[in-house]
Design an enzyme around this catalytic site. Structure first.
Site, mmCIF file in Angstrom:
data_model
loop_
_atom_site.group_PDB
_atom_site.id
_atom_site.type_symbol
_atom_site.label_atom_id
_atom_site.label_comp_id
_atom_site.label_asym_id
_atom_site.label_seq_id
_atom_site.Cartn_x
_atom_site.Cartn_y
_atom_site.Cartn_z
ATOM 1 C CB CYS A 184 -10.463 4.897 0.399
ATOM 2 S SG CYS A 184 -9.021 5.498 1.324
ATOM 3 C CB THR A 185 -7.235 0.660 2.516
ATOM 4 O OG1 THR A 185 -6.327 1.728 2.290
ATOM 5 C CG2 THR A 185 -7.179 -0.311 1.352
ATOM 6 C CG HIS A 186 -7.066 5.707 5.286
ATOM 7 N ND1 HIS A 186 -6.197 5.357 4.292
ATOM 8 C CD2 HIS A 186 -6.305 6.308 6.245
ATOM 9 C CE1 HIS A 186 -4.974 5.724 4.645
ATOM 10 N NE2 HIS A 186 -5.011 6.305 5.814
ATOM 11 C CE1 TYR B 258 2.693 5.816 -3.395
ATOM 12 C CE2 TYR B 258 1.742 3.939 -4.542
ATOM 13 C CZ TYR B 258 2.804 4.522 -3.893
ATOM 14 O OH TYR B 258 3.968 3.813 -3.762
ATOM 15 N N GLY B 259 -3.229 8.889 -3.779
ATOM 16 C CA GLY B 259 -4.576 9.181 -4.278
ATOM 17 C C GLY B 259 -4.729 10.511 -4.988
ATOM 18 C CB CYS C 132 -2.848 0.803 -2.635
ATOM 19 S SG CYS C 132 -2.827 2.499 -3.222
ATOM 20 C CG ASN C 133 -9.422 1.181 -2.979
ATOM 21 O OD1 ASN C 133 -10.264 0.577 -3.606
ATOM 22 N ND2 ASN C 133 -9.244 1.016 -1.680
ATOM 23 C CB THR C 134 -4.514 5.137 -5.703
ATOM 24 O OG1 THR C 134 -5.342 5.865 -4.793
ATOM 25 C CG2 THR C 134 -4.061 6.060 -6.807
ATOM 26 C CG ASP D 232 -1.830 1.202 1.287
ATOM 27 O OD1 ASP D 232 -2.362 1.580 0.222
ATOM 28 O OD2 ASP D 232 -2.006 1.794 2.367
ATOM 29 C CB SER D 233 0.189 4.735 -0.902
ATOM 30 O OG SER D 233 -1.074 4.819 -0.285
#
Lengths: 264, 264
Positions: free
Chosen positions: B183-185, B44-45, B75-77, B12-13
Site C-alpha cells: 500500500c502506498t501509504h 478505493y481499497g 495505487c495498489n488496489t 492514485d485514489s
C-alpha cells in the site's frame, strides 16, 4: 396507503448509520425501516460539502421511491453539510442527527461541551453552530478523530490500543463536562471514550437523541405506525453487499437479513 | 511532440501515490510528471473490483488528455483489480505497482513472504498470484491493515501507538523473511513496521520497485527524457485541493505546488 403505514427511510454513507437504525428500532418497534448505506462512496467524512451534497441527493432520490413518511439522515456529515440537498429530493420531513444531538447536549451541559466526529463534520462547524444557537456563550471544543472509524470497523473497541487512541485525541478536550459523539461509529467505542475522559464527563449519543426526536415527530404529526405494526427492515447498499452483513451484525448487536445491492 | 518529451502520468485514489511520485522523481529527475489523486472517491481499497474499475477508467481518460508516454498506476488496489480498465482507456503503456513489487520480493525472499495492504488489495489476491507465478511453492501470508492509512495521514508514524497497531497486525505473519509494503501509504510507517517484524525481515517497498521498472521501460523503449529535461510536476485532485497540499508535503517529504481541482 395511510402515512402511518409508510416506512421510515434511513440513510448513511455506509454501515455507521446502523447505530441509528438500532436506536430507531428500540424506540419504535412497530415501524417499517428502509436503510440505504452508500458503501460505494463511503466515507463522506473526508469530502467537500459539494461532493457530499451530490451523493446525498442521489441517495435521497432512491429512498423517495419507497414513499417514506420520514427520512432520517443517519450520517453526521450529511446532517452537517447537506440536509438541504436531501430536503430538495424527498417530499417527507427530514431529520438529521446533528440537531437532536445538539439539543440533548445543550440541555445537559454545564459550561463546556466537547464534540468529536469525522474531519468533515468538525470542519463544517455544524455542531458548534447548533450548540451556540441553543446556549449562546456555551464553550465548545471540537476535535476530529479519524482513527475511530477503522477501529470500530475492525472490532478493536476494547483494551489498550483503542484506549491509547482515545486518550491521544481527547487530551485536547480537557475541562469539558459533556461530550457529543458526533459520528455514528463512535457508540461502539463509548467504553474507551468514557474511560479516556473520566466519569465526570457525560456522553451524548446522537443516535439515541435522534430516535427520540423521530418518535416525537411521528407522534406530533399523528403518523406513527399502529401497535403491532410490521416492524420489518429492508437493507440496501451500493457496494459489497456480502461484507455488509457481518459488519452490520457488529453495529446492531444482532443478526440482520441480507442487504440488497443497488446502483444509485 | 517526441515521445521522450511527453509526460509520465501518475494516478492514485488519493494522496498515497505520492510516495510513488517521490520515488519516480528521485529515479527520473528529468521527467515531467502529471499526478492525479481521485480524492473525491478515495479510498478505493474497501470497494469492489467493478466500482474500482469504473473509477480507474475515468481517471485514466483524464490522464490521456496529456498524451502521456507512460501511465503509472500508483495505487495498489487499481493495480490489483483494474489494470485492464486503465489499459483500455489510454494509448500509452501502463505500469502498476503490484508486478514490480512482486518481482523485487520474489528475487529477495527466502522461503516465506508476507504481504500487507488494504482490504481490497489483499482480498484480490494479486500479490499472492504474482508471487506464485515468479516462485511457485513460495509460502505467502497476507494481511489487510486498515488502520495504517489513517495513522499515516494523521502523521502518527512514530512511537507507542503505531507500534502497537503494527504489532497487532503483524503478529499473524510470524516466520516471514520478507515483507511487501503493498500500500502506498505504508512507507511512512516503515520504521514501526520494521521494529514490529524485527531485523531478520527485509521490507520491500513497491514504490521504489515501480520507479525502477518505469526507468527500465523508458530506457528499453528509447523514450526517456533527455538530461536537463523539465523535471516539473503538475498535481490534480478531484476534491479538497486545499487540504491536499499539507498532506502531500508529508508524503513527499518536501513542499509541493498547489493542486488543481478537476471534475472527472
Amino acid at each position: 396507503m395511510a402515512a402511518s403505514r409508510s416506512p421510515i427511510g434511513v440513510f448513511d454513507s455506509g454501515v455507521g448509520g446502523l447505530t441509528v437504525l438500532g436506536a430507531l428500532r428500540r424506540r419504535l418497534p412497530d415501524e417499517e425501516l428502509v436503510y440505504l448505506g452508500d458503501t460505494a462512496r463511503v466515507p463522506y467524512g473526508t469530502r467537500s460539502a459539494e461532493v457530499v451534497s451530490r451523493y446525498a441527493e442521489r441517495a435521497a432520490r432512491f429512498l423517495a421511491r419507497f414513499d417514506p413518511k420520514l427520512v432520517v439522515v443517519a450520517c453526521n456529515t450529511v446532517s452537517a453539510v447537506a440536509l438541504p440537498a436531501v430536503e430538495r429530493s424527498v417530499a417527507a420531513p427530514v431529520l438529521g442527527v446533528v440537531e437532536p444531538g445538539a439539543t440533548a447536549a445543550a440541555g445537559r451541559a454545564g459550561g463546556h461541551v466537547g464534540v468529536i466526529g469525522t474531519p468533515g463534520t468538525i470542519r463544517s462547524g455544524a455542531y458548534q453552530a447548533a450548540l451556540a444557537r441553543r446556549r449562546p456563550g456555551l464553550r465548545v471544543t471540537a476535535r476530529a478523530c479519524p482513527l475511530f472509524v477503522p477501529l470500530a470497523e475492525e472490532g478493536w473497541t476494547d483494551g489498550e490500543l483503542p484506549l491509547l487512541v482515545a486518550r491521544r485525541y481527547l487530551a485536547e478536550l480537557s475541562g469539558i463536562d459533556t461530550l457529543v459523539l458526533g459520528c455514528t461509529h463512535y457508540p461502539l467505542l463509548a467504553g474507551v471514550i468514557a474511560e479516556a475522559v473520566g466519569p465526570s464527563v457525560a456522553l451524548v449519543d446522537s443516535a439515541e437523541a435522534t430516535a427520540e426526536a423521530a418518535a416525537a415527530l411521528l407522534l406530533r404529526q399523528g403518523i406513527a405506525a399502529p401497535a403491532g405494526g410490521a416492524g420489518t427492515e429492508r437493507l440496501y447498499v451500493t457496494d459489497l453487499a456480502e461484507s455488509f452483513e457481518p459488519l452490520a451484525a457488529r453495529f446492531l448487536g444482532r443478526r440482520v437479513g441480507a442487504a440488497e445491492l443497488v446502483d444509485l
